[in-house]
Structures are given as structure tokens and as C-alpha cells.
Design an enzyme around this catalytic site. Sequence first.
Site, PDB file in Angstrom:
ATOM      1  N   THR A 129       0.892  -1.155   0.000  1.00 15.42           N
ATOM      2  CA  THR A 129       0.000   0.000   0.000  1.00 15.42           C
ATOM      3  C   THR A 129       0.922   1.194   0.000  1.00 15.42           C
ATOM      4  O   THR A 129       2.087   1.068   0.354  1.00 15.42           O
ATOM      5  CB  THR A 129      -0.832   0.013   1.312  1.00 15.42           C
ATOM      6  OG1 THR A 129      -1.792  -1.032   1.292  1.00 15.42           O
ATOM      7  CG2 THR A 129      -1.569   1.314   1.547  1.00 15.42           C
ATOM      8  N   ARG A 136     -14.128  -7.011  -0.377  1.00 14.86           N
ATOM      9  CA  ARG A 136     -13.404  -6.821   0.888  1.00 14.86           C
ATOM     10  C   ARG A 136     -12.792  -5.426   0.922  1.00 14.86           C
ATOM     11  O   ARG A 136     -12.181  -4.979  -0.040  1.00 14.86           O
ATOM     12  CB  ARG A 136     -12.307  -7.862   1.014  1.00 14.86           C
ATOM     13  CG  ARG A 136     -11.415  -7.726   2.254  1.00 14.86           C
ATOM     14  CD  ARG A 136     -10.171  -6.921   1.982  1.00 14.86           C
ATOM     15  NE  ARG A 136      -9.220  -6.945   3.107  1.00 14.86           N
ATOM     16  CZ  ARG A 136      -8.123  -6.216   3.158  1.00 14.86           C
ATOM     17  NH1 ARG A 136      -7.822  -5.395   2.174  1.00 14.86           N
ATOM     18  NH2 ARG A 136      -7.310  -6.290   4.183  1.00 14.86           N
TER      19      ARG A 136
END
Length: 356
Positions: free
Chosen positions: A209, A237
Site C-alpha cells: 500500500t 473486501r
Amino acid sequence: MLPGTGYTPAMSTPVSRRGFLKAAAVGAAATSCSHVSPKLRPRAPVAISSRNGIHAVEIAVRKMNEGLPPVDAAVIGIEGVENDPNDTSVGYGGLPNEDGVVELDSCTMDGPSGLAGAVASLRNIKNPSQVALKVMRRTDHVLLVGEGALRFARAHGFAEENLLTERARRRWLRWKEGLSDQDDWIDLSENGSHGKEYVDGHVERPTGTIHVGCVNDKGDIGGCTSTSGLAFKIPGRVGDSPLIGCGNYVDNDYGVAGSTGRGEAVILSNGAARIVRYMAEGRSPTDACLDALRDIARMTKVPRLLDAQGRPNFQVNFYAINKAGQLGAAAMRPSQHSRMTENGPEVMDSAALFGG
Ligand code: ASP
């Protein structure tokens, strides 16, 4: 009376939303300066990020020096990583969900206005951070998801494209084929082949990320986090990255914090908000990050998430800057982060709660 306006809104008089917002903005601007201590600001803009953001922090500081607000600077820094097909954890080229579809999450938060914007499970748009910024600036909402987020992005003219690169598709396919010997997807090795595609053997589910936190020389603060989320996740999700207070949080009086790593643990602990609260109580950014990691370790109870010593068996990275411009980072296990200060761009070790 709204400070600095000479105007007292009469509550019984109908006021249009726009008119009221304008008056309130003037009032807020007048009051927000009053409690900014001149000591509480960095001498020059600073930025921190996950390890993959070494160019992002440099760009973000350059943009703050050019006068851009910290949140915009963070988003522009992140854009380059979202566009990079070689970073398989963010934007274009990100690893897909279990159906082979790339779903992106991002959020932005702006200290001076106290506003935030976010998108989750966004498909086909490679710069979710730019869409999150638009949600923050152009709507009265904080979070748009899935089809609604895509329609909003279309309305703002974002181009749609296939985000699944050949490299990411091949990794997804190998993961899918290796999942089970009870289904009809045959792993190459099961047919006795050791083809070129199989050189990596078992397919890991890598994490990754980008978070960028920024503080400018006025002590104004912004942050952004962007991700393709957990590789091969169940469709729909949502991790910590687009959730305000989890993967990213800003309080213009105290600082910014963000995270990468196991999103579920960060959601359950409200990681970023917790770190900013700890900084507000006077902890240094690194100590605030370490204490939030200790909290996660304390709150992790189920055996499948613990190692033989009873410690979390997953990684979480936290990054933080306080209003004075002090930077800090810590991780559950040894890790690194990127930062840009007056010393220039640097990759540095983060404090580690546990050994490797
Ligand atoms: N925190 C991200 C998520 O859970 C993934 C990561 O940083 O590796 O979606």
C-alpha cells in the site's frame, strides 16, 4: 457573531446551504489561526511514507513548497506510484481480487478543513486517490463504494481502463491454480511441467500500500493512503486504507498517521486515529506508533493470528508526523519507511516492536 465577519446568523432566517457554508468558512478560517502556536510548525515542509514512496515524498514536499495544500501534495506524490505497473500493491498493475478483478481503495484527509474523502472497491480507475480528493471537495459525503464510486468518477471525467496487467494476471492465475488439488484448476507442477511461468513456485499473497503524510511550514497537515488491498481478497473486501481513522487520519492540531500491512488489525484498533490521539497526549510520533502496535498485539487473541511466542504473526507498519514536523515510524517486525525533510529524501529503518 461569526468571528471576523461582523455577521450574526439569525437562526430563524432561512439560509441557503451555500450561503451558510461560505459564512462558516470565513469564521472557521478566522478562528483556526488563533490557536496555532508559532513553535508548532516545521521550518520547512516534511513528508513521510511507506518504503515504496521515496519519490512520492520528494514530489509531495516540492508541491508544498510550490504552495499546494498538504493533502493535495500527498495525492500528487501518490499518483506516480498508482501509475507504476511495477508496484503490484497500488493502482494500475495492483494484484486483483480472487475473481481476477482489480479493486482499489483510497482516502484523503485535510487538516485545515477537517474534511475527508474516500473510495472503496473502485474498479477501472487507476488513481483512486484523485477520486477520493473529489469526494472530499465536491460532495457532502466521506465514503463512496463500488458501483457508486465508479459512477461518481465517471461524472468527474476519470478515464476507465483495464487495470490488470499481464504480470498481475499471471500471478493471480498461478495463485488460483495452486489453491487446491480438489478442483479442476491444475497447477503446472501437477502435470509434471516446470514451465517458465512456474519458476517462482508457491505464490505468496504479498501485502503493500502507499501512505503519504505531509506537514507544511505553516503547520497545516494532510494525508492520503492508496492501495489495491490484500492480494486475491474476497470481492468487496475493504481494508484499512480507505477508512478514515484506520489507514489514514489527520487532526490539524496534532498530526497525521497512516498504515500499511494487515488491514483487518488496523481496522479493529482504529490505528491511525489512535496514533494521533497518542500524539495529542504528548507521545513522540515513534512512541505513538509503537504503543498502537502494542495495542494490536494485546488485542490479537485468536491462535491462527499468533506465532509460537504468542505474538501477532502478521506485519503492520505505522507512519506519523506531529504538528511540529517530527517524524516517526514503527512496525510489528523490522521494516523501513521513506521520508523527506531538510536532509533530503531518505529510506530509514522503522522502530520494530518485535524481532524478525
Ligand atoms: N493495508 C492494506 C489492506 O489491508 C494492505 C497492505 O498494506 O498490505 O488493504
